[in-house]
Design a protein around this motif. Sequence first.
Motif, PDB file in Angstrom:
ATOM      1  N   ARG C  11       0.852  -1.185   0.000  1.00 47.67           N
ATOM      2  CA  ARG C  11       0.000   0.000   0.000  1.00 47.67           C
ATOM      3  C   ARG C  11       0.886   1.233   0.000  1.00 47.67           C
ATOM      4  O   ARG C  11       1.918   1.257   0.658  1.00 47.67           O
ATOM      5  N   PRO C  12       0.497   2.251  -0.732  1.00 44.73           N
ATOM      6  CA  PRO C  12       1.363   3.414  -0.860  1.00 44.73           C
ATOM      7  C   PRO C  12       1.476   4.263   0.409  1.00 44.73           C
ATOM      8  O   PRO C  12       2.399   5.029   0.538  1.00 44.73           O
ATOM      9  N   ALA C  13       0.565   4.121   1.345  1.00 48.75           N
ATOM     10  CA  ALA C  13       0.545   5.099   2.434  1.00 48.75           C
ATOM     11  C   ALA C  13       1.786   5.129   3.340  1.00 48.75           C
ATOM     12  O   ALA C  13       2.544   6.071   3.265  1.00 48.75           O
ATOM     13  N   PRO C  14       2.047   4.134   4.190  1.00 48.65           N
ATOM     14  CA  PRO C  14       3.181   4.311   5.106  1.00 48.65           C
ATOM     15  C   PRO C  14       4.351   3.392   4.843  1.00 48.65           C
ATOM     16  O   PRO C  14       4.867   2.804   5.783  1.00 48.65           O
ATOM     17  N   PRO C  15       4.846   3.236   3.617  1.00 45.75           N
ATOM     18  CA  PRO C  15       5.778   2.144   3.356  1.00 45.75           C
ATOM     19  C   PRO C  15       7.161   2.382   3.922  1.00 45.75           C
ATOM     20  O   PRO C  15       7.992   1.504   3.909  1.00 45.75           O
ATOM     21  N   ARG C  16       7.424   3.586   4.425  1.00 44.60           N
ATOM     22  CA  ARG C  16       8.778   3.890   4.892  1.00 44.60           C
ATOM     23  C   ARG C  16       9.203   2.981   6.024  1.00 44.60           C
ATOM     24  O   ARG C  16      10.373   2.715   6.179  1.00 44.60           O
ATOM     25  N   ARG C  17       8.224   2.568   6.818  1.00 48.66           N
ATOM     26  CA  ARG C  17       8.608   1.798   7.997  1.00 48.66           C
ATOM     27  C   ARG C  17       8.761   0.319   7.675  1.00 48.66           C
ATOM     28  O   ARG C  17       9.253  -0.443   8.483  1.00 48.66           O
ATOM     29  N   VAL C 307      -5.457  16.455 -17.016  1.00 44.79           N
ATOM     30  CA  VAL C 307      -5.184  15.943 -15.674  1.00 44.79           C
ATOM     31  C   VAL C 307      -3.888  16.547 -15.142  1.00 44.79           C
ATOM     32  O   VAL C 307      -3.810  16.982 -13.983  1.00 44.79           O
ATOM     33  N   LEU C 308      -2.860  16.619 -16.001  1.00 46.01           N
ATOM     34  CA  LEU C 308      -1.584  17.190 -15.575  1.00 46.01           C
ATOM     35  C   LEU C 308      -1.751  18.638 -15.122  1.00 46.01           C
ATOM     36  O   LEU C 308      -1.314  19.031 -14.039  1.00 46.01           O
ATOM     37  N   VAL C 309      -2.412  19.443 -15.955  1.00 44.68           N
ATOM     38  CA  VAL C 309      -2.563  20.864 -15.628  1.00 44.68           C
ATOM     39  C   VAL C 309      -3.360  21.035 -14.344  1.00 44.68           C
ATOM     40  O   VAL C 309      -2.985  21.794 -13.443  1.00 44.68           O
ATOM     41  N   VAL C 310      -4.459  20.290 -14.228  1.00 42.40           N
ATOM     42  CA  VAL C 310      -5.286  20.414 -13.024  1.00 42.40           C
ATOM     43  C   VAL C 310      -4.474  20.029 -11.791  1.00 42.40           C
ATOM     44  O   VAL C 310      -4.490  20.721 -10.776  1.00 42.40           O
ATOM     45  N   PHE C 311      -3.698  18.951 -11.901  1.00 48.38           N
ATOM     46  CA  PHE C 311      -2.954  18.500 -10.728  1.00 48.38           C
ATOM     47  C   PHE C 311      -1.862  19.475 -10.326  1.00 48.38           C
ATOM     48  O   PHE C 311      -1.709  19.779  -9.146  1.00 48.38           O
ATOM     49  N   VAL C 312      -1.072  19.958 -11.288  1.00 47.57           N
ATOM     50  CA  VAL C 312       0.006  20.851 -10.866  1.00 47.57           C
ATOM     51  C   VAL C 312      -0.560  22.144 -10.290  1.00 47.57           C
ATOM     52  O   VAL C 312       0.061  22.783  -9.449  1.00 47.57           O
ATOM     53  N   CYS C 313      -1.763  22.538 -10.737  1.00 50.21           N
ATOM     54  CA  CYS C 313      -2.378  23.747 -10.173  1.00 50.21           C
ATOM     55  C   CYS C 313      -2.920  23.482  -8.775  1.00 50.21           C
ATOM     56  O   CYS C 313      -2.661  24.223  -7.833  1.00 50.21           O
ATOM     57  N   VAL C 314      -3.701  22.419  -8.641  1.00 49.55           N
ATOM     58  CA  VAL C 314      -4.496  22.242  -7.427  1.00 49.55           C
ATOM     59  C   VAL C 314      -3.765  21.380  -6.388  1.00 49.55           C
ATOM     60  O   VAL C 314      -3.863  21.637  -5.193  1.00 49.55           O
ATOM     61  N   ALA C 315      -3.029  20.377  -6.844  1.00 46.01           N
ATOM     62  CA  ALA C 315      -2.374  19.476  -5.896  1.00 46.01           C
ATOM     63  C   ALA C 315      -0.903  19.343  -6.249  1.00 46.01           C
ATOM     64  O   ALA C 315      -0.470  18.329  -6.782  1.00 46.01           O
ATOM     65  N   PRO C 316      -0.103  20.392  -5.968  1.00 47.40           N
ATOM     66  CA  PRO C 316       1.294  20.360  -6.413  1.00 47.40           C
ATOM     67  C   PRO C 316       2.102  19.222  -5.800  1.00 47.40           C
ATOM     68  O   PRO C 316       3.168  18.905  -6.296  1.00 47.40           O
ATOM     69  N   ARG C 317       1.621  18.617  -4.723  1.00 49.56           N
ATOM     70  CA  ARG C 317       2.353  17.491  -4.155  1.00 49.56           C
ATOM     71  C   ARG C 317       1.790  16.146  -4.597  1.00 49.56           C
ATOM     72  O   ARG C 317       2.134  15.111  -4.034  1.00 49.56           O
ATOM     73  N   GLY C 318       0.889  16.171  -5.568  1.00 49.24           N
ATOM     74  CA  GLY C 318       0.390  14.922  -6.115  1.00 49.24           C
ATOM     75  C   GLY C 318      -0.604  14.230  -5.202  1.00 49.24           C
ATOM     76  O   GLY C 318      -0.972  14.731  -4.138  1.00 49.24           O
ATOM     77  N   ILE C 319      -1.011  13.048  -5.651  1.00 45.06           N
ATOM     78  CA  ILE C 319      -2.003  12.298  -4.894  1.00 45.06           C
ATOM     79  C   ILE C 319      -1.480  11.952  -3.511  1.00 45.06           C
ATOM     80  O   ILE C 319      -2.186  12.059  -2.513  1.00 45.06           O
ATOM     81  N   ILE C 320      -0.195  11.568  -3.436  1.00 43.45           N
ATOM     82  CA  ILE C 320       0.373  11.224  -2.137  1.00 43.45           C
ATOM     83  C   ILE C 320       0.296  12.409  -1.193  1.00 43.45           C
ATOM     84  O   ILE C 320      -0.032  12.272  -0.014  1.00 43.45           O
ATOM     85  N   LEU C 322      -1.867  14.660  -1.134  1.00 41.55           N
ATOM     86  CA  LEU C 322      -3.235  14.870  -0.670  1.00 41.55           C
ATOM     87  C   LEU C 322      -3.533  14.001   0.545  1.00 41.55           C
ATOM     88  O   LEU C 322      -4.276  14.389   1.433  1.00 41.55           O
ATOM     89  N   PHE C 323      -2.945  12.811   0.562  1.00 38.26           N
ATOM     90  CA  PHE C 323      -3.291  11.874   1.626  1.00 38.26           C
ATOM     91  C   PHE C 323      -2.331  11.926   2.804  1.00 38.26           C
ATOM     92  O   PHE C 323      -2.704  11.622   3.915  1.00 38.26           O
ATOM     93  N   ARG C 324      -1.093  12.294   2.527  1.00 40.73           N
ATOM     94  CA  ARG C 324      -0.109  12.254   3.605  1.00 40.73           C
ATOM     95  C   ARG C 324       0.108  13.675   4.128  1.00 40.73           C
ATOM     96  O   ARG C 324       0.328  14.593   3.365  1.00 40.73           O
ATOM     97  N   ARG C 325       0.013  13.806   5.447  1.00 38.44           N
ATOM     98  CA  ARG C 325       0.343  15.110   6.016  1.00 38.44           C
ATOM     99  C   ARG C 325       1.816  15.360   5.790  1.00 38.44           C
ATOM    100  O   ARG C 325       2.620  14.450   5.776  1.00 38.44           O
ATOM    101  N   ARG C 326       2.153  16.643   5.622  1.00 40.59           N
ATOM    102  CA  ARG C 326       3.566  16.957   5.441  1.00 40.59           C
ATOM    103  C   ARG C 326       4.353  16.498   6.645  1.00 40.59           C
ATOM    104  O   ARG C 326       3.904  16.613   7.778  1.00 40.59           O
ATOM    105  N   ARG C 327       5.570  15.951   6.353  1.00 40.84           N
ATOM    106  CA  ARG C 327       6.378  15.503   7.469  1.00 40.84           C
ATOM    107  C   ARG C 327       6.821  16.690   8.301  1.00 40.84           C
ATOM    108  O   ARG C 327       7.081  17.750   7.787  1.00 40.84           O
TER     109      ARG C 327
END
Lengths: 237, 293, 327
Positions: C11-17, C307-320, C322-327
């Motif tokens: 799963r993409p969410a917490p794979p660091r650990r 999709v590219l234009v909308v994402f770089v405008c609205v979600a510059p950090r991508g889908i991840i 959106l879901f992950r709080r900034r460290r």
Amino acid sequence: MSDVVLRAHAVGKRFGGFTALSGIDLEVRAGERLGLIGPNGSGKSTFTNCLAGAFPSHDGSFTFKDAPLAGLKPHQRARQGLARTFQLPRPFRGLTVAENVRVPLSFGGRGAATMESAMACLESVDLAGKAHRMPKELTQVELRRLELARATALQPELLIVDEAMAGLSHTEVDQILALLFRLNEGGTTIIMIEHVMRAVTEFSQRLAVLVAGRKIADGPPADVLALPAVEEAYLGR
Amino acid sequence: MDPDLALLLNGVVSGLLLGGLYAAAAAGLSISFGMLDVVNIAHPAFMVLGALIVALLWAATGLDPLLLSILLAPAFWALGAGLYVIYHHFFERRGDEAIQGLAFFFGVMFIVEVGLVLAVGPEQHFVDAAYAATTWRLGEIDVPLRMLVPATVALAAIGALALFLRHSFTGRAIAAVAQDRDALRLLAIDPIRIKRLAFGISLAFAGLAGGALVVVQPVDAWSGHVFIGRVFAIVIMGGLSSLGGCVLAALAFGVVENVTASFFGPSWSPAVAFGCLLLVLAVRPQGLFGRMA
Amino acid sequence: MSDAIIPALPRPAPPRRLGHAGFWLAAAAAAAILILALRGMGSEYAYFAATFVLQYVVLATAWNILGGYAGYVNFGAAAFFAAGAYTTVAVGKAFGLGLLPCIGIAAMVGGALGLGTGILTLRLRGAYFAIATLCLSVVLQTFIVNWSYVGGSRGAYILRPRDVPFGFDSYGGYLCAVVLVLAAAAIAIARSIEVSRLGLGLAALRDDEAAAEAAGVPTLRLKLIATSISGAMMAVAGAPLPYLGSYIEPTSAFGLSYAVNAIAMPLIGGTASWAGPLIGAVLLSSLQQAATVTISSAANLLIVGVVLVVFVCVAPRGIIGLFRRRR
């Protein structure tokens, strides 16, 4: 190894037709606290950039720990124990405070880059509590301290502190000074480039004065500040 | 005359004429990329947009294509001003210009091109200007009006732009925004308004260049691609914000490309031109960054 | 039955650990499930679609090593991709080698090309680097168009070998498995760079090159390593292309759709971690496959652009992001 850690010989730098620096001779002894002062545009930062390797081509030469610095890239000079801070703090904005310090720990080639050593380094500048914050959450004085932590993480023999006090309050200046005194007691030679005269005079054992790219004075602070030429350079403009 | 020499002379002359077209294409970019630091990689796509609109209008009205492209300029100006407002709102203001901004214009380029394919089809479009079939002959040298007229109109428009930048208050403000944004604030000029205006002019020039392009050659939705490297090369070689340098670089570029094409075959000419840019970038980057320091 | 195993997917969410062993087990499990599922479907089209998606996983992951970790935008992804594809054509024709050795040689060609690009453009920052890579793409395409040995502008036909290796039910299935392994390897490489000293150095130079130098980071060497690895992996992504379509010509191999996808996928997914390009590639290339089948191939590029234009405008950090709080 001789007592002199850094020797600058006839260092000069021209930008196009403009001479920013010319004929600078300077010797810094191991463990010394040297203040480098001069009006804006007198060549202090140019000197720092030549010394740190940011301007690869300049006239004259530097000898650091009895070896010439010519041809060494900035990162190689950093690894040899020549650290600098930047006038305006330049943190790695995408990395946490702890990761910012891990960069020099990992690449400086001096000791392990463990989380403990990073924390110890932050401890020394009172930033341990903010280890997992991002740089943009820090205040201006905390950014200065991070800048210092990153430089000291290289465990340098010689540290050049470029205007770390500008715009800080009286107590904040004292905090940074205390930190620098501690480092110096640990054996680090420090060149302080500074406009805040109180800080320089309190800190320096010796003062060198640059005016219009030339060194016009070099000696004990009281003597140097009493020189008419220095007074003129500072007040006569 | 020696046939090789004649070939060379013809190559040089038609290269110069081609260079006039390139100058038109690059002049707008010299404003956006050179002066405003906005890396509008979609500039050639807007040029193609202009070319295809001109082609459609020409088919409908029969008016001169270059006249049509001048009439279109206000619409392109408005388009550019609008695009800059979006760019400023999402990127410049946020300080996220580098990667995200590049990707934004890359995406815009795609939207324009694919939109064109969906709207007018993938095939080539062309116009027949009244003078297109005429060729002046000066000794051994051919000067086709199909090339000469667009080049002349383009250079005249660039000349007018240069006069505007040098002598009008707004024009000088645009030149100033390239150097020092804070200075404008002190003069109580809103740099954002100036940049919006300038970006509009930049796109108006893209439309104009499109009109010139479609007179010279048939155009399809993807014709902009070969121009991306060309126009950036010209603007960079011309010294970024200098219109004069831009015109000179464009003429040189046209000549190099055209002479290569006449001696080695047209399929080699892009490689030579882009090789030039790669060399310029690799050998003289300090010249490129001079203004930013 | 498969429901019980699905939670083991990375799963993409917490794979660091997740430890290295855990990560590899999860990746292998995911790969095995995918292969078995495709085999269960038993359709050549399913293999083709999966190969198409996985090929983009490799390409996007490779782009992100230079673009996301080091902050150097490469507009010339198509050039590296096509270099890999044409290596397969040239080497296959000259020495009669099969797919696997061709992939190895493509990695070397792409790595060398990446190193060359790095040396040529190492002093360039930001937009200048991006434009230089775009030019490189045109130069390379010109050479391929003029190189008649690999078909020039007419293109070249590649025949799939008649006998299918390793007991696969079809060549399409074999190809899909190969690209799947490549995708898993690409993600593993990206992930280990991320947590390594190299990753830390690249992140530092992405933020401030001079400050990184002052901190002892050999920026030049790290950039060259990044361009080489990224170039090698992009070429590897392209190497199976001739076998996928059986026909290759310069205009499509150098097509801007590869360049735009290589950029769009990581940016949409999120450039900060290996999971971003994976998510972006799977989403965007599945979407394009669906659009190609149901609408038209031009429309699917339009979707990518929007999709590219909308994402770089609205979600510059991508889908991840959106879901992950900034460290």
